[in-house]
Design a protein around this motif. Structure first.
Motif, PDB file in Angstrom:
ATOM      1  N   ASP A  75       0.864  -1.177   0.000  1.00 26.14           N
ATOM      2  CA  ASP A  75       0.000   0.000   0.000  1.00 26.14           C
ATOM      3  C   ASP A  75       0.901   1.227   0.000  1.00 26.14           C
ATOM      4  O   ASP A  75       1.853   1.302   0.785  1.00 26.14           O
ATOM      5  CB  ASP A  75      -0.889   0.032   1.241  1.00 26.14           C
ATOM      6  N   CYS A  76       0.631   2.176  -0.876  1.00 23.44           N
ATOM      7  CA  CYS A  76       1.505   3.341  -0.977  1.00 23.44           C
ATOM      8  C   CYS A  76       0.769   4.534  -1.559  1.00 23.44           C
ATOM      9  O   CYS A  76      -0.335   4.404  -2.084  1.00 23.44           O
ATOM     10  CB  CYS A  76       2.739   3.024  -1.829  1.00 23.44           C
ATOM     11  N   LEU A  77       1.397   5.677  -1.452  1.00 20.85           N
ATOM     12  CA  LEU A  77       0.887   6.915  -2.024  1.00 20.85           C
ATOM     13  C   LEU A  77       1.872   7.374  -3.082  1.00 20.85           C
ATOM     14  O   LEU A  77       3.059   7.569  -2.794  1.00 20.85           O
ATOM     15  CB  LEU A  77       0.748   7.992  -0.947  1.00 20.85           C
ATOM     16  N   MET A  78       1.390   7.537  -4.296  1.00 20.22           N
ATOM     17  CA  MET A  78       2.254   7.978  -5.374  1.00 20.22           C
ATOM     18  C   MET A  78       2.680   9.423  -5.127  1.00 20.22           C
ATOM     19  O   MET A  78       1.860  10.279  -4.827  1.00 20.22           O
ATOM     20  CB  MET A  78       1.526   7.887  -6.707  1.00 20.22           C
ATOM     21  N   LEU A  79       3.978   9.694  -5.231  1.00 24.78           N
ATOM     22  CA  LEU A  79       4.507  11.044  -5.074  1.00 24.78           C
ATOM     23  C   LEU A  79       4.755  11.713  -6.419  1.00 24.78           C
ATOM     24  O   LEU A  79       4.482  12.886  -6.595  1.00 24.78           O
ATOM     25  CB  LEU A  79       5.814  11.000  -4.279  1.00 24.78           C
ATOM     26  N   TRP A  80       5.287  10.969  -7.360  1.00 25.36           N
ATOM     27  CA  TRP A  80       5.554  11.495  -8.686  1.00 25.36           C
ATOM     28  C   TRP A  80       5.654  10.338  -9.671  1.00 25.36           C
ATOM     29  O   TRP A  80       5.825   9.185  -9.281  1.00 25.36           O
ATOM     30  CB  TRP A  80       6.848  12.323  -8.719  1.00 25.36           C
TER      31      TRP A  80
END
Length: 98
Positions: A75-80
């Motif tokens: 699970d992650c949050l895209m930064l770029w």
């Protein structure tokens, strides 16, 4: 106007009932690399959160015969993400926090 009032309240300039939101603290950065030479086709149009196993995008070989699917490892949050389509093997095409 609402945004200005909230910003001024955060800075302590005025008193304003602001909504509190839960903030997630991310401690790790993961960079996804192109697994092969080809064209990068992201599965999204803007930064967002991903669940483990979600499709991040596809790298298609220039001959059109091979596609490599890139999936989230956690699970992650895209930064770029890489904007241009050309991808070389090992090139970083997406950065995310978890």
């Amino acid at each position: 106007m609402d945004w200005v009032e909230v910003a001024m309240a955060r800075l302590g300039m005025i008193k304003h009932p602001t909504r509190t939101r839960a903030h997630t603290t991310y401690e790790h950065l993961v960079e996804y690399q192109a697994p092969a030479d080809g064209m990068w086709y992201p599965a999204f149009d803007r930064p967002r959160a991903f669940k483990r196993g979600d499709l991040l995008g596809t790298v298609k070989a220039l001959n059109g015969k091979q596609s490599v699917f890139l999936k989230a490892r956690q699970d992650c949050l895209m930064l770029w993400g890489k904007v241009t389509a050309r991808a070389k093997k090992g090139e970083i095409i997406l950065g995310a926090a978890y």
